[in-house]
Design a protein around this motif. Structure first.
Motif, mmCIF file in Angstrom:
data_model
loop_
_atom_site.group_PDB
_atom_site.id
_atom_site.type_symbol
_atom_site.label_atom_id
_atom_site.label_comp_id
_atom_site.label_asym_id
_atom_site.label_seq_id
_atom_site.Cartn_x
_atom_site.Cartn_y
_atom_site.Cartn_z
ATOM 1 N N GLN A 66 0.511 -0.654 0.287
ATOM 2 C CA GLN A 66 0.291 -0.235 0.177
ATOM 3 C C GLN A 66 0.378 1.563 0.104
ATOM 4 O O GLN A 66 1.610 1.919 0.693
ATOM 5 N N THR A 67 0.670 2.007 -0.907
ATOM 6 C CA THR A 67 1.265 3.358 -0.818
ATOM 7 C C THR A 67 1.554 4.000 -0.234
ATOM 8 O O THR A 67 0.300 5.046 0.674
ATOM 9 N N GLY A 68 2.575 4.733 0.409
ATOM 10 C CA GLY A 68 2.861 5.447 1.436
ATOM 11 C C GLY A 68 3.294 7.140 1.494
ATOM 12 O O GLY A 68 3.872 7.306 0.329
ATOM 13 N N PHE A 69 2.789 8.171 2.673
ATOM 14 C CA PHE A 69 2.741 9.438 1.523
ATOM 15 C C PHE A 69 2.627 9.497 3.634
ATOM 16 O O PHE A 69 2.465 9.871 3.979
ATOM 17 N N LEU A 70 4.314 10.491 3.246
ATOM 18 C CA LEU A 70 5.060 11.367 4.519
ATOM 19 C C LEU A 70 4.559 12.552 4.199
ATOM 20 O O LEU A 70 5.588 12.981 3.242
ATOM 21 N N TYR A 71 3.941 13.279 4.617
ATOM 22 C CA TYR A 71 4.022 14.830 4.545
ATOM 23 C C TYR A 71 4.461 15.645 5.968
ATOM 24 O O TYR A 71 5.054 15.833 5.819
ATOM 25 N N CYS A 72 5.395 16.537 4.447
ATOM 26 C CA CYS A 72 5.643 17.163 5.257
ATOM 27 C C CYS A 72 5.737 18.875 4.861
ATOM 28 O O CYS A 72 5.715 19.042 3.770
ATOM 29 N N GLN A 104 13.628 3.317 -7.270
ATOM 30 C CA GLN A 104 12.507 4.188 -7.425
ATOM 31 C C GLN A 104 10.576 4.601 -7.102
ATOM 32 O O GLN A 104 10.048 5.151 -7.660
ATOM 33 N N ARG A 105 11.680 3.478 -5.860
ATOM 34 C CA ARG A 105 9.586 3.513 -5.070
ATOM 35 C C ARG A 105 9.917 5.304 -4.631
ATOM 36 O O ARG A 105 9.098 5.047 -3.983
ATOM 37 N N TYR A 123 4.980 0.651 -3.162
ATOM 38 C CA TYR A 123 4.559 -0.964 -2.947
ATOM 39 C C TYR A 123 5.828 -0.639 -1.856
ATOM 40 O O TYR A 123 7.249 -2.134 -1.598
ATOM 41 N N PRO A 124 5.682 -0.331 -0.106
ATOM 42 C CA PRO A 124 6.622 -0.967 0.907
ATOM 43 C C PRO A 124 6.522 -2.122 1.375
ATOM 44 O O PRO A 124 5.741 -2.932 1.238
#
Length: 224
Positions: A66-72, A104-105, A123-124
């Motif tokens: 599941q694609t992960g997003f870290l918001y800064c 490239q991930r 694809y973590p």
């Protein structure tokens, strides 16, 4: 007769007063100029530091794949750059809009003229879990840490693998998710390769649902 001596004294006194007056004006102007210079220096754009928006999720959990997003989000960045660092090996993943890893991930997403610098991880895998830092190249360096968790969901159906029942009898099946928060996805039941659609599984005689699903979150997620 004119008192020449008295006139000379008064002239000298007037001259002395004027000298003192102009000296005081010069000192006041010098003090005002120094104050304005100090104020200008204090408010100079180069002395105003950027800062982080702390109102973002910093403990992020996703499932494998599941694609992960870290918001800064960085305000008042000016001429500084934002980088993403993987803490365990101090590897620079991105700097500005450039990616510095062959994996490239990893990619930074930043809309034009935006203060958002989002690290996207496609694809973590569990090995990607750990601490990541959003950094600003100020002196000293400014950084904000994120805890990224990648978990592998494990589901088991309790009870025997083979069931023998009479026609018209009820069947009760229970599936238990052993890891992971339930908000990461929906529970779907399959018959063979097809998803069971609750809306279409109605008894044609009394028009009631033949199949019902109940989900319960206590020490894991159980779907019955």
């Amino acid at each position: 007769m004119i008192n020449i001596q008295g006139l000379r004294i008064r002239t000298r006194l007037i001259g002395l007063c004027l000298l003192i007056f102009f000296t005081r004006i010069k000192e006041s102007l010098s003090s005002y100029s120094t104050t304005m210079t100090t104020t200008s220096t204090t408010l100079s754009p180069s002395s105003i530091l950027p800062y982080f928006d702390f109102d973002v999720p910093r403990n992020v959990t996703v499932t494998v794949g599941q694609t992960g997003f870290l918001y800064c989000r960085v305000e008042r960045l000016g001429d500084k750059d934002v980088s993403w660092i993987r803490k365990r090996d101090l590897h620079i993943l991105t700097a500005g809009s450039t990616t510095y890893t062959s994996d490239q991930r990893f990619q930074v997403i930043r809309p034009e003229n935006s203060g958002n610098w989002t690290l996207q991880i496609k694809y973590p895998q569990p090995r990607d879990s750990g601490i990541y830092e959003c950094q600003i190249n100020t002196e000293p360096k400014m950084s904000l840490s994120y805890n990224f968790n990648v978990i592998e969901l494990k589901a088991t159906i309790t009870g025997p693998t083979d069931l023998y029942v009479k026609t018209g009898s009820d069947i009760n099946l229970a599936c238990k998710i052993l890891q992971g928060p339930h908000e990461l996805g929906n529970i779907l039941w399959y018959k063979g390769n097809e998803i069971i659609d609750l809306a279409t599984n109605q008894n044609e005689i009394d028009n009631i649902n033949r199949i019902s699903v109940d989900n319960d979150w206590t020490e894991g997620l159980t779907s019955r």
